[in-house]
Design a protein around this motif. Structure first.
Motif, PDB file in Angstrom:
ATOM      1  N   GLU A  10       0.818  -1.211   0.000  1.00  0.00           N
ATOM      2  CA  GLU A  10       0.000   0.000   0.000  1.00  0.00           C
ATOM      3  C   GLU A  10       0.854   1.265   0.000  1.00  0.00           C
ATOM      4  O   GLU A  10       0.319   2.362  -0.110  1.00  0.00           O
ATOM      5  N   ALA A  11       2.151   1.104   0.164  1.00  0.00           N
ATOM      6  CA  ALA A  11       3.090   2.231   0.270  1.00  0.00           C
ATOM      7  C   ALA A  11       2.687   3.182   1.397  1.00  0.00           C
ATOM      8  O   ALA A  11       2.612   4.389   1.231  1.00  0.00           O
ATOM      9  N   THR A 115      -5.368   7.289   0.219  1.00  0.00           N
ATOM     10  CA  THR A 115      -5.260   6.665  -1.094  1.00  0.00           C
ATOM     11  C   THR A 115      -5.900   7.479  -2.209  1.00  0.00           C
ATOM     12  O   THR A 115      -5.666   7.197  -3.379  1.00  0.00           O
ATOM     13  N   ALA A 116      -6.723   8.469  -1.866  1.00  0.00           N
ATOM     14  CA  ALA A 116      -7.364   9.300  -2.897  1.00  0.00           C
ATOM     15  C   ALA A 116      -6.317  10.196  -3.550  1.00  0.00           C
ATOM     16  O   ALA A 116      -5.463  10.755  -2.868  1.00  0.00           O
ATOM     17  N   PRO A 117      -6.353  10.349  -4.878  1.00  0.00           N
ATOM     18  CA  PRO A 117      -5.369  11.174  -5.571  1.00  0.00           C
ATOM     19  C   PRO A 117      -5.288  12.606  -5.054  1.00  0.00           C
ATOM     20  O   PRO A 117      -4.225  13.137  -4.843  1.00  0.00           O
ATOM     21  N   SER A 118      -6.422  13.217  -4.799  1.00  0.00           N
ATOM     22  CA  SER A 118      -6.402  14.597  -4.330  1.00  0.00           C
ATOM     23  C   SER A 118      -6.429  14.684  -2.815  1.00  0.00           C
ATOM     24  O   SER A 118      -6.254  15.743  -2.250  1.00  0.00           O
ATOM     25  N   GLY A 119      -6.678  13.579  -2.152  1.00  0.00           N
ATOM     26  CA  GLY A 119      -6.774  13.576  -0.711  1.00  0.00           C
ATOM     27  C   GLY A 119      -8.169  13.812  -0.189  1.00  0.00           C
ATOM     28  O   GLY A 119      -8.451  13.554   0.959  1.00  0.00           O
ATOM     29  N   HIS A 120      -9.095  14.294  -1.036  1.00  0.00           N
ATOM     30  CA  HIS A 120     -10.434  14.593  -0.553  1.00  0.00           C
ATOM     31  C   HIS A 120     -11.518  13.914  -1.371  1.00  0.00           C
ATOM     32  O   HIS A 120     -12.636  13.821  -0.923  1.00  0.00           O
ATOM     33  N   GLY A 121     -11.226  13.468  -2.554  1.00  0.00           N
ATOM     34  CA  GLY A 121     -12.232  13.069  -3.517  1.00  0.00           C
ATOM     35  C   GLY A 121     -13.150  11.930  -3.155  1.00  0.00           C
ATOM     36  O   GLY A 121     -14.285  11.922  -3.575  1.00  0.00           O
TER      37      GLY A 121
END
Length: 148
Positions: A10-11, A115-121
């Protein structure tokens, strides 16, 4: 006490702190977690503080040491008990974290944010209410005061 796990698939570096860590133990936990993250080129961390006593002498050191080490490309999700929210918010405000810190009361929300690309999505409405990056801490405090 603390435990550190590296979830390579999961890094993510996970730090679980419990009991009443003294300042030296808190510094060791932060130092070791960042060393492992740097060695593995990991930029995401999950820090679980739920089992930490409210009056633990090292808890403020955890926040300050993390603030001193965190880079702009790193993200840290903190999981705390509802009774710890005010303290964690205050600590986030004082240490000057930006959008790379999220404070949560549920592990699932913290992991989704990491894990979300934007951190909030991918967070639901209730989860977003618990997401408190440092730039929203002051805004949240104003909203809480206005609502009372």
């Amino acid at each position: 006490m603390y435990a550190i796990r590296v979830r390579a698939e999961e890094a993510v570096v996970e730090v679980v702190v419990s009991g009443r860590p003294d300042p030296e133990e808190a510094m060791r936990a932060v130092s070791q977690a960042f060393a492992l993250a740097e060695a593995g080129s990991i930029s995401r961390a999950l820090c679980d503080l739920i089992a930490v006593g409210r009056d633990a002498p090292g808890i403020a050191v955890l926040g300050a040491a993390t603030a001193a080490r965190i880079g702009s490309g790193q993200r840290v999700a903190v999981i705390c008990a509802k009774t710890q929210l005010a303290f964690c918010r205050r600590l986030a405000r004082r240490t000057g974290f930006g959008d790379n810190l999220g404070i949560f009361t549920r592990e699932a929300d913290a992991r989704a944010w990491l894990t979300a690309p934007s951190g909030h999505g991918t967070l639901s409405g209730p989860a977003r209410r618990h997401l408190l990056p440092a730039d929203r801490v002051a805004e949240s405090a104003r909203e809480t005061r206005a609502a009372s």
